[in-house]
Design a protein around this motif. Structure first.
Motif, PDB file in Angstrom:
ATOM      1  N   GLY A  16       0.820  -1.212   0.000  1.00 43.69           N
ATOM      2  CA  GLY A  16       0.000   0.000   0.000  1.00 43.69           C
ATOM      3  C   GLY A  16       0.851   1.257   0.000  1.00 43.69           C
ATOM      4  N   LEU A  17       1.893   1.262   0.840  1.00 46.62           N
ATOM      5  CA  LEU A  17       2.739   2.468   0.910  1.00 46.62           C
ATOM      6  C   LEU A  17       3.543   2.650  -0.375  1.00 46.62           C
ATOM      7  N   ALA A  18       4.063   1.550  -0.919  1.00 45.86           N
ATOM      8  CA  ALA A  18       4.846   1.673  -2.167  1.00 45.86           C
ATOM      9  C   ALA A  18       3.950   2.193  -3.294  1.00 45.86           C
ATOM     10  N   ALA A  54      14.892  -3.044  -6.937  1.00 46.28           N
ATOM     11  CA  ALA A  54      14.789  -2.148  -8.103  1.00 46.28           C
ATOM     12  C   ALA A  54      13.690  -1.111  -7.860  1.00 46.28           C
ATOM     13  N   VAL A  55      12.600  -1.537  -7.227  1.00 46.12           N
ATOM     14  CA  VAL A  55      11.485  -0.614  -6.967  1.00 46.12           C
ATOM     15  C   VAL A  55      11.865   0.356  -5.844  1.00 46.12           C
ATOM     16  N   LEU A  56      12.492  -0.172  -4.778  1.00 44.34           N
ATOM     17  CA  LEU A  56      12.882   0.727  -3.677  1.00 44.34           C
ATOM     18  C   LEU A  56      13.874   1.785  -4.169  1.00 44.34           C
ATOM     19  N   VAL A  57      14.764   1.388  -5.077  1.00 41.03           N
ATOM     20  CA  VAL A  57      15.726   2.348  -5.639  1.00 41.03           C
ATOM     21  C   VAL A  57      14.961   3.406  -6.447  1.00 41.03           C
ATOM     22  N   ALA A  58      14.030   2.966  -7.287  1.00 42.09           N
ATOM     23  CA  ALA A  58      13.277   3.921  -8.116  1.00 42.09           C
ATOM     24  C   ALA A  58      12.430   4.857  -7.248  1.00 42.09           C
ATOM     25  N   LEU A  59      12.000   4.358  -6.083  1.00 44.25           N
ATOM     26  CA  LEU A  59      11.208   5.210  -5.180  1.00 44.25           C
ATOM     27  C   LEU A  59      12.100   6.071  -4.287  1.00 44.25           C
ATOM     28  N   GLY A  60      13.417   5.846  -4.368  1.00 41.77           N
ATOM     29  CA  GLY A  60      14.361   6.631  -3.565  1.00 41.77           C
ATOM     30  C   GLY A  60      14.395   6.202  -2.105  1.00 41.77           C
ATOM     31  N   VAL A  61      13.919   4.994  -1.818  1.00 38.06           N
ATOM     32  CA  VAL A  61      13.836   4.529  -0.432  1.00 38.06           C
ATOM     33  C   VAL A  61      15.120   3.804  -0.019  1.00 38.06           C
ATOM     34  N   ASP A  62      15.928   3.428  -1.001  1.00 38.66           N
ATOM     35  CA  ASP A  62      17.154   2.654  -0.720  1.00 38.66           C
ATOM     36  C   ASP A  62      18.146   3.455   0.131  1.00 38.66           C
ATOM     37  N   PHE A  63      18.204   4.787  -0.089  1.00 43.75           N
ATOM     38  CA  PHE A  63      19.203   5.605   0.620  1.00 43.75           C
ATOM     39  C   PHE A  63      19.063   5.475   2.130  1.00 43.75           C
ATOM     40  N   GLY A  64      17.826   5.540   2.593  1.00 38.59           N
ATOM     41  CA  GLY A  64      17.589   5.452   4.029  1.00 38.59           C
ATOM     42  C   GLY A  64      17.726   4.030   4.545  1.00 38.59           C
ATOM     43  N   LEU A  65      17.363   3.078   3.698  1.00 41.31           N
ATOM     44  CA  LEU A  65      17.258   1.691   4.179  1.00 41.31           C
ATOM     45  C   LEU A  65      18.592   0.950   4.198  1.00 41.31           C
ATOM     46  N   ILE A  66      19.388   1.110   3.143  1.00 36.82           N
ATOM     47  CA  ILE A  66      20.612   0.297   3.029  1.00 36.82           C
ATOM     48  C   ILE A  66      21.549   0.486   4.225  1.00 36.82           C
ATOM     49  N   PRO A  67      21.788   1.738   4.686  1.00 39.24           N
ATOM     50  CA  PRO A  67      22.709   1.878   5.828  1.00 39.24           C
ATOM     51  C   PRO A  67      22.227   1.179   7.097  1.00 39.24           C
ATOM     52  N   ARG A  68      20.910   0.937   7.206  1.00 40.69           N
ATOM     53  CA  ARG A  68      20.385   0.286   8.420  1.00 40.69           C
ATOM     54  C   ARG A  68      20.328  -1.240   8.261  1.00 40.69           C
ATOM     55  N   SER A  69      20.715  -1.745   7.072  1.00 36.33           N
ATOM     56  CA  SER A  69      20.482  -3.160   6.753  1.00 36.33           C
ATOM     57  C   SER A  69      21.802  -3.888   6.532  1.00 36.33           C
ATOM     58  N   VAL A  70      21.696  -5.134   6.109  1.00 32.89           N
ATOM     59  CA  VAL A  70      22.884  -5.915   5.762  1.00 32.89           C
ATOM     60  C   VAL A  70      22.738  -6.315   4.293  1.00 32.89           C
ATOM     61  N   ILE A  71      23.797  -6.112   3.503  1.00 30.75           N
ATOM     62  CA  ILE A  71      23.749  -6.560   2.104  1.00 30.75           C
ATOM     63  C   ILE A  71      24.121  -8.036   2.072  1.00 30.75           C
ATOM     64  N   LEU A 109       9.391  -0.133   6.790  1.00 29.40           N
ATOM     65  CA  LEU A 109       8.137   0.604   6.909  1.00 29.40           C
ATOM     66  C   LEU A 109       8.379   2.083   7.223  1.00 29.40           C
ATOM     67  N   ASP A 110       9.367   2.347   8.096  1.00 29.28           N
ATOM     68  CA  ASP A 110       9.728   3.744   8.402  1.00 29.28           C
ATOM     69  C   ASP A 110      10.109   4.510   7.144  1.00 29.28           C
ATOM     70  N   CYS A 111      10.984   3.889   6.343  1.00 27.55           N
ATOM     71  CA  CYS A 111      11.470   4.566   5.124  1.00 27.55           C
ATOM     72  C   CYS A 111      10.327   4.787   4.140  1.00 27.55           C
ATOM     73  N   LEU A 112       9.447   3.780   3.999  1.00 24.43           N
ATOM     74  CA  LEU A 112       8.319   3.932   3.069  1.00 24.43           C
ATOM     75  C   LEU A 112       7.357   5.017   3.569  1.00 24.43           C
ATOM     76  N   THR A 113       7.119   5.037   4.877  1.00 19.98           N
ATOM     77  CA  THR A 113       6.192   6.040   5.435  1.00 19.98           C
ATOM     78  C   THR A 113       6.736   7.447   5.221  1.00 19.98           C
ATOM     79  N   ALA A 114       8.029   7.622   5.479  1.00 20.69           N
ATOM     80  CA  ALA A 114       8.630   8.957   5.316  1.00 20.69           C
ATOM     81  C   ALA A 114       8.546   9.393   3.850  1.00 20.69           C
ATOM     82  N   ALA A 115       8.855   8.466   2.932  1.00 15.90           N
ATOM     83  CA  ALA A 115       8.814   8.816   1.500  1.00 15.90           C
ATOM     84  C   ALA A 115       7.387   9.136   1.072  1.00 15.90           C
TER      85      ALA A 115
END
Ligand code: FAD
Length: 391
Positions: A16-18, A54-71, A109-115
């Motif tokens: 829904g948020l995306a 690919a979708v999170l990158v296109a939505l610009g959500v990757d910037f906030g999420l990747i530093p908090r995650s593990v690749i 969810l935080d990153c999607l809500t903020a975006a």
């Protein structure tokens, strides 16, 4: 056709948020109605494979999420009892610019809500929709307090037990799949390898991977069961039940489960991918239309792809009906294929004690011959980029 169009989305989950962000960025006025009183996800991890990223990158959500995650770099399949490796998948072999992420659901969810808020989306919480009905000139949303709202276009993103689906498809009813899943988090020391480990046993499997720089370890444990007799779809469970279910697994698993002090148990429900994804000005995304077993870690990734495909279709076509038909045409066959692949994994992960060693020997032999063949066979899944395919 999206500019200035009013769209109501039922459900502020990942799908829904995306969808809200993608539609608002293309000019729509989007309002999201969420039944929960606050926007919060279960304390658990989620794998986002490159097709979802690919979708999170296109939505610009990757910037906030990747530093908090593990690749993630590797997925290993092991025998749960002996710990012996059956197959190791090197995720670098996937030909894509996007990473494979192990994320905390709350962070996503935080990153999607903020975006969404940045894009001008209005999110209303504590608004459970009781019914969605087609009426002349629009859609009537009925709420649990007997109030109503008439709106022009509705997207049902309200999960597997969707009320919006009733307006579109009365055929697909969720049923218990004969599987339950525990989810739990335990502390990590920040040194864990960026690897998902799948421990397989008779009628059960358990997945672990690190989150938040390895300071947490995520556990998903699935067990086959005859029936789901609880009230509701999930509940807090006694960690001893989880430990008991995996007591014959090796020390690595048992040590991890000894650290669990809180866990929730879910009954896994699903229905076949809906035959119809839309009717009039109502359509569906995510689990509301194609719930899947979590054995390919694709439910949320499909919801992200849906969100993008829907917004792209709505910006191209003049009426919701035409847009929704194009959206379904672009998505249904792929989702059917992914759900079927998850069902196949359900069988392969849960082989009994006789078949399992044979199957694992076959996996080791085939990997020795062609190390990346299992991932190459899934290139159609992981290397697909809906943002390039749909524009
Ligand atoms: C154990 C487990 C592990 C998983 N692991 C992964 C993984 O690693 N990777 C992956 O891609 N997928 C995974 N999934 C699947 C993934 O969690 C789901 O596919 C995804 O959450 C679906 O998103 P959604 O937005 O469609 O629905 P949901 O996440 O179910 O969100 C629906 C939203 O709608 C709201 N809602 C419901 N009814 C109403 C109503 N009547 N009125 C208003 N609001 C309403 C809900 O409160 C919720 O916020 C896993 C699933 C399970 C069970």
């Amino acid at each position: 056709m999206l500019i200035g169009q009013d769209i109501t989305i039922v459900g502020a989950g990942i799908g829904g948020l995306a969808a809200a962000i993608a539609l608002a960025r293309r000019g729509a006025n989007v309002r999201v109605l969420e039944r929960a009183n606050a926007l919060q996800e279960v304390g658990a991890g989620i794998q986002i494979s490159p097709n979802g990223m690919a979708v999170l990158v296109a939505l610009g959500v990757d910037f906030g999420l990747i530093p908090r995650s593990v690749i993630g770099k590797k997925v290993s399949l092991l025998d749960g009892r002996t710990g012996r490796l059956a197959l190791s998948l090197d995720l670098n072999a996937i030909k894509t610019p996007h990473p494979w992420l192990f994320a905390h659901r709350a962070d996503l969810l935080d990153c999607l809500t903020a975006a969404a808020r940045d894009a001008g989306v209005v999110i209303e919480t504590g608004v459970p929709v009781a019914a969605v009905d087609l009426v002349d000139g629009g859609v009537d949303l009925e709420f649990w307090d007997n109030t109503n709202l008439t709106t022009r276009v509705v997207i049902g993103a309200d999960g597997v037990h969707s009320v919006a689906r009733q307006a579109v498809d009365r055929v697909s009813k969720p049923r218990f799949t004969g599987q339950v899943a525990w989810r739990a988090l335990v502390p990590g020391d920040g040194t864990a390898a960026p690897e998902a480990r799948v421990y397989m046993g008779s009628g059960r499997h358990l997945v672990t991977y690190p989150l938040r720089g390895g300071h947490l370890t995520n556990i998903v444990a699935v067990q086959e069961r005859q029936a789901w007799t609880e009230d509701g779809w999930h509940h807090q469970d006694d960690p001893n039940n989880l430990r008991h279910a995996f007591k014959d697994f090796g020390p690595e698993v048992r040590d991890l489960l000894d650290q669990v002090d809180e866990t929730h148990l879910w009954g896994l429900f699903r229905h076949a991918v809906a035959p119809n994804w839309h009717k009039g000005p109502v359509t569906l995304v995510g689990d509301a239309v194609h719930p899947t077993l979590p054995f390919m870690a694709q439910g949320a990734c499909m919801a992200l792809e849906d969100a993008w495909a829907l917004a792209a279709s709505m910006s191209l076509h003049n009426t919701p009906e035409m847009a929704f038909a194009a959206y379904q045409a672009s998505r249904r066959a792929r989702c059917v294929k992914i759900v079927a692949a998850a069902n196949t994994n359900a069988r392969a992960y849960h082989f009994g004690n006789v078949l399992r060693p044979l199957a694992h020997t076959a996996m080791r032999m085939s990997q020795a011959i062609a190390p990346n063949a299992p991932l190459r066979r899934l290139a159609w899944l992981y290397e697909y980029d809906v943002t390039r395919a749909m524009g």
